[in-house]
Design an enzyme around this catalytic site. Structure first.
Site, PDB file in Angstrom:
ATOM      1  N   CYS A 192       0.862  -1.177   0.000  1.00 16.29           N
ATOM      2  CA  CYS A 192       0.000   0.000   0.000  1.00 16.29           C
ATOM      3  C   CYS A 192       0.901   1.231   0.000  1.00 16.29           C
ATOM      4  CB  CYS A 192      -0.935   0.004   1.195  1.00 16.29           C
ATOM      5  SG  CYS A 192      -0.250  -0.636   2.719  1.00 16.29           S
ATOM      6  N   GLU A 215      -7.606   9.143   2.892  1.00 14.93           N
ATOM      7  CA  GLU A 215      -7.281   8.710   1.546  1.00 14.93           C
ATOM      8  C   GLU A 215      -8.499   8.282   0.744  1.00 14.93           C
ATOM      9  OE1 GLU A 215      -2.873   6.842   2.251  1.00 14.93           O
ATOM     10  OE2 GLU A 215      -4.563   5.473   2.463  1.00 14.93           O
TER      11      GLU A 215
END
Length: 178
Positions: free
Chosen positions: A45, A110
């Site tokens: 990630c 995010e």
């Protein structure tokens, strides 16, 4: 956290690499990470860079940018060579919007592009680990985005991986808010 508290957010990706037997490759984040150090998370990630090829000025190019960033970070973080993870083999599933503080000073806010790929890649595996058992382990620390995805969607998506039904889970245009 100051920017997060003002409502600012950024683009990210969460890549899930499964082998041909549908086993998920996990990683423990480095102790030097600014956010969520030493926590367990999905395979890789990170964030697309503001460079040509990863920038993403519209929905389709943002998806392609996330895939390119995933290939770049898989090699940087796990040594997985780009030729083992072809761009066309990445499946975009959905976007997840979330906000999570890390330590009071840092955190994440995010728009996370969720990518799956099934590929037999070179890496070292601990075959004694099972994801459902890991979540039941007291004191296990995992990243908030990983736990959100696992609790809501991962096991369904994983069950369909490699089947014709899997494609009904891909290319969502909606944003899942968690």
């Amino acid at each position: 956290m100051t920017n997060i508290d003002r409502g600012l957010h950024h683009r990210a990706f969460s890549c899930f690499v499964f082998d041909s037997q549908r086993r998920l490759l996990l990683q423990q984040r480095a102790d030097k990470k600014v956010t969520f150090p030493m926590m367990w998370t999905n395979t890789c990630c990170s964030h697309p860079l503001d460079i040509p090829g990863e920038r993403g000025t519209d929905f389709e190019s943002a998806i392609l940018g996330a895939k390119r960033a995933a290939r770049r970070k898989l090699e940087q973080e796990l040594g997985i060579k780009p030729e083992q993870v072809q761009l066309e083999d990445f499946h975009f599933l959905t976007r997840v919007h979330y906000k999570a503080p890390s330590d009071g000073k840092w955190g994440e806010h995010e728009m996370d592009y969720i990518l799956f790929i099934q590929a037999d890649v070179d890496h070292a595996v601990n075959r004694n680990e099972d994801l459902k058992n890991m979540f039941a382990t007291p004191g296990l620390q995992d990243t908030p985005w990983f736990k959100l995805i696992c609790e809501s969607l991962l096991f369904k998506w994983r069950a369909d991986l490699g089947t014709p039904e899997f494609h009904r889970n891909t290319n969502e245009t909606i944003i899942r808010r968690m």
